[in-house]
Design a protein around this motif. Structure first.
Motif, PDB file in Angstrom:
ATOM      1  N   ALA A  30       0.829  -1.210   0.000  1.00 24.04           N
ATOM      2  CA  ALA A  30       0.000   0.000   0.000  1.00 24.04           C
ATOM      3  C   ALA A  30       0.862   1.258   0.000  1.00 24.04           C
ATOM      4  CB  ALA A  30      -0.931  -0.005   1.210  1.00 24.04           C
ATOM      5  N   ILE A  31       1.871   1.274   0.869  1.00 20.55           N
ATOM      6  CA  ILE A  31       2.734   2.459   0.942  1.00 20.55           C
ATOM      7  C   ILE A  31       3.501   2.643  -0.358  1.00 20.55           C
ATOM      8  CG2 ILE A  31       4.675   3.527   2.145  1.00 20.55           C
ATOM      9  CD1 ILE A  31       3.806   2.014   4.658  1.00 20.55           C
ATOM     10  N   LEU A  32       4.049   1.545  -0.885  1.00 18.07           N
ATOM     11  CA  LEU A  32       4.806   1.630  -2.131  1.00 18.07           C
ATOM     12  C   LEU A  32       3.909   2.087  -3.275  1.00 18.07           C
ATOM     13  CD1 LEU A  32       7.562   1.119  -3.466  1.00 18.07           C
ATOM     14  CD2 LEU A  32       6.833  -1.235  -3.895  1.00 18.07           C
ATOM     15  N   GLY A  33       2.672   1.586  -3.318  1.00 16.52           N
ATOM     16  CA  GLY A  33       1.746   1.991  -4.364  1.00 16.52           C
ATOM     17  C   GLY A  33       1.403   3.461  -4.286  1.00 16.52           C
ATOM     18  N   VAL A  34       1.149   3.950  -3.084  1.00 17.87           N
ATOM     19  CA  VAL A  34       0.803   5.361  -2.908  1.00 17.87           C
ATOM     20  C   VAL A  34       1.968   6.254  -3.327  1.00 17.87           C
ATOM     21  CG1 VAL A  34       0.333   7.154  -1.195  1.00 17.87           C
ATOM     22  CG2 VAL A  34      -0.930   4.992  -1.115  1.00 17.87           C
ATOM     23  N   VAL A  35       3.177   5.894  -2.875  1.00 21.48           N
ATOM     24  CA  VAL A  35       4.353   6.701  -3.221  1.00 21.48           C
ATOM     25  C   VAL A  35       4.615   6.661  -4.723  1.00 21.48           C
ATOM     26  CG1 VAL A  35       6.865   6.888  -2.972  1.00 21.48           C
ATOM     27  CG2 VAL A  35       5.446   6.469  -0.956  1.00 21.48           C
ATOM     28  N   ARG A  70      14.556   5.805  -4.194  1.00 17.21           N
ATOM     29  CA  ARG A  70      15.185   5.786  -2.875  1.00 17.21           C
ATOM     30  C   ARG A  70      14.180   5.381  -1.801  1.00 17.21           C
ATOM     31  NH1 ARG A  70      18.699  11.459  -3.176  1.00 17.21           N
ATOM     32  NH2 ARG A  70      20.427  10.616  -4.410  1.00 17.21           N
ATOM     33  N   ALA A  71      12.965   5.914  -1.923  1.00  8.66           N
ATOM     34  CA  ALA A  71      11.928   5.598  -0.942  1.00  8.66           C
ATOM     35  C   ALA A  71      11.553   4.122  -0.986  1.00  8.66           C
ATOM     36  CB  ALA A  71      10.696   6.467  -1.195  1.00  8.66           C
ATOM     37  N   PHE A  73      13.316   1.457  -1.327  1.00  6.14           N
ATOM     38  CA  PHE A  73      14.161   0.586  -0.512  1.00  6.14           C
ATOM     39  C   PHE A  73      13.888   0.775   0.986  1.00  6.14           C
ATOM     40  CE2 PHE A  73      16.513   0.466  -4.502  1.00  6.14           C
ATOM     41  CZ  PHE A  73      16.648  -0.905  -4.632  1.00  6.14           C
ATOM     42  N   ARG A  74      13.540   1.967   1.369  1.00  7.15           N
ATOM     43  CA  ARG A  74      13.171   2.181   2.776  1.00  7.15           C
ATOM     44  C   ARG A  74      11.861   1.462   3.094  1.00  7.15           C
ATOM     45  NH1 ARG A  74      16.003   6.019   5.501  1.00  7.15           N
ATOM     46  NH2 ARG A  74      17.411   7.346   4.294  1.00  7.15           N
ATOM     47  N   ILE A  75      10.927   1.523   2.160  1.00  7.67           N
ATOM     48  CA  ILE A  75       9.636   0.868   2.362  1.00  7.67           C
ATOM     49  C   ILE A  75       9.801  -0.649   2.415  1.00  7.67           C
ATOM     50  CG2 ILE A  75       7.379   0.449   1.305  1.00  7.67           C
ATOM     51  CD1 ILE A  75       7.672   3.319   0.077  1.00  7.67           C
ATOM     52  N   LEU A  76      10.608  -1.193   1.518  1.00  5.97           N
ATOM     53  CA  LEU A  76      10.819  -2.638   1.460  1.00  5.97           C
ATOM     54  C   LEU A  76      11.731  -3.143   2.573  1.00  5.97           C
ATOM     55  CD1 LEU A  76      11.297  -3.048  -2.397  1.00  5.97           C
ATOM     56  CD2 LEU A  76       9.307  -3.765  -1.052  1.00  5.97           C
ATOM     57  N   PHE A 104      14.940   0.279  -9.590  1.00  2.00           N
ATOM     58  CA  PHE A 104      15.011   1.107  -8.390  1.00  2.00           C
ATOM     59  C   PHE A 104      16.461   1.274  -7.933  1.00  2.00           C
ATOM     60  CE2 PHE A 104      10.747  -0.722  -8.320  1.00  2.00           C
ATOM     61  CZ  PHE A 104       9.964   0.386  -8.021  1.00  2.00           C
ATOM     62  N   ALA A 105      17.212   0.160  -7.941  1.00  2.00           N
ATOM     63  CA  ALA A 105      18.575   0.177  -7.414  1.00  2.00           C
ATOM     64  C   ALA A 105      19.489   1.113  -8.192  1.00  2.00           C
ATOM     65  CB  ALA A 105      19.150  -1.240  -7.426  1.00  2.00           C
ATOM     66  N   LEU A 106      19.333   1.142  -9.514  1.00  2.00           N
ATOM     67  CA  LEU A 106      20.216   1.956 -10.353  1.00  2.00           C
ATOM     68  C   LEU A 106      19.761   3.403 -10.451  1.00  2.00           C
ATOM     69  CD1 LEU A 106      20.800  -0.762 -13.062  1.00  2.00           C
ATOM     70  CD2 LEU A 106      22.610   0.303 -11.686  1.00  2.00           C
ATOM     71  N   ASN A 107      18.473   3.639 -10.275  1.00  2.00           N
ATOM     72  CA  ASN A 107      17.959   5.010 -10.304  1.00  2.00           C
ATOM     73  C   ASN A 107      18.197   5.744  -8.990  1.00  2.00           C
ATOM     74  OD1 ASN A 107      16.637   6.546 -12.388  1.00  2.00           O
ATOM     75  ND2 ASN A 107      15.199   4.873 -12.648  1.00  2.00           N
ATOM     76  N   ALA A 108      18.277   5.016  -7.887  1.00  2.00           N
ATOM     77  CA  ALA A 108      18.374   5.662  -6.578  1.00  2.00           C
ATOM     78  C   ALA A 108      19.593   6.574  -6.434  1.00  2.00           C
ATOM     79  CB  ALA A 108      18.356   4.605  -5.471  1.00  2.00           C
TER      80      ALA A 108
END
Length: 273
Positions: A30-35, A70-71, A73-76, A104-108
């Motif tokens: 849910a958090i990842l989807g919202v972000v 970046r967010a 990885f914090r969420i996961l 995600f890893a390469l864009n962060a």
């Protein structure tokens, strides 16, 4: 695009998701989807102004994409670390490919634009997200090198860093496949070759304690949905490490094979023995 890579060893069966795992799936999902989709909406709104004013240049929207990555990885709960420094110049970044998490890893740690096979443009959902974030779509054929080079020139002239996966497919995250040289041919055409910088990057995943070392790898006939659920449900996560190698200039290499060989050697050399 090459066919999906197949391992000689079948993936270890994942235990059924328990109550805690499903709670984490719901909460993290849910958090990842919202972000993700909230920021995507913001990105599209900003792009309405950015595009007519700046054209191919994107001075604002890549920061939104980077924030989401970046967010994530914090969420996961996945630890993310970086060795080395992303190059400042516009140019090409080449990396090994292990998972959908690579995006995600390469864009962060850097503002980049992915280069993807043309078919992805029409994929439901994913194609739309890719177009919105400035992905470059290409046909991976040697005869298209000239057209691709002109497209790359336009984007790099705007200061963009374009990221390629020269393996042509994702793996189990425990190896680097031979780099395909067809993409590198576009780097060797003039005037691109005269000023192009290329940076090799290694993506290394460390599985959660006690899990299959290939936990984050996404390959073969694995479907995205079940792999996503597996990652979301894991109480204690592992880590991903991004290793930036020194960039090189295309003009220092005699041909595409020499450049591809150099990049492959650097990427493979950073993998744990």
């Amino acid at each position: 695009m090459a066919a999906a890579w197949q391992s000689q060893d079948a993936p270890v069966r994942t235990d059924p998701i328990g109550p805690l795992g499903w709670a984490l799936v719901v909460l993290r999902g849910a958090i990842l989807g919202v972000v993700t989709f909230g920021c995507l909406g913001l990105l599209l709104l900003v792009r309405l102004v950015e595009r007519p004013l700046c054209g191919v240049n994107r001075p604002v929207t890549p920061h939104i994409t980077q924030f989401v990555c970046r967010a994530a990885f914090r969420i996961l709960g996945i630890r993310h670390s970086v060795r080395g420094t992303p190059m400042r110049e516009g140019g090409a970044v080449v990396a090994n490919h292990a998972s959908w998490l690579d995006i995600f890893a390469l864009n962060a740690p850097q503002r980049i634009y992915f280069v993807s096979k043309d078919e992805v443009r029409d994929w439901p959902g994913i194609g739309w997200l890719a177009r919105a974030t400035g992905t470059v779509f290409i046909a991976r054929k040697s005869r298209e090198a000239g057209v691709q080079a002109r497209l790359f020139e336009t984007r790099m002239a705007a200061g963009h860093r374009l990221l390629f996966f020269p393996e042509g497919t994702s793996t189990d995250g425990r190896r680097v496949l031979p780099f395909k040289t067809s993409l590198f041919q576009a780097f060797m055409t003039e005037p691109l070759r005269a000023e192009l910088h290329v940076q090799p990057v290694t993506v290394i995943y460390h599985a959660p304690e006690g899990a299959d070392p290939r936990f984050y790898g996404w390959w073969g006939d694995m479907d995205f949905g079940s792999h996503l659920l597996k990652v979301l449900a894991r109480p204690r996560q592992g880590a991903v490490e991004i290793v930036f190698h020194p960039p090189v200039e295309a003009r220092d290499f005699n041909d595409r094979k020499a450049l591809a060989r150099h990049c492959e050697t650097r990427v493979r050399g950073a993998f744990p023995v």
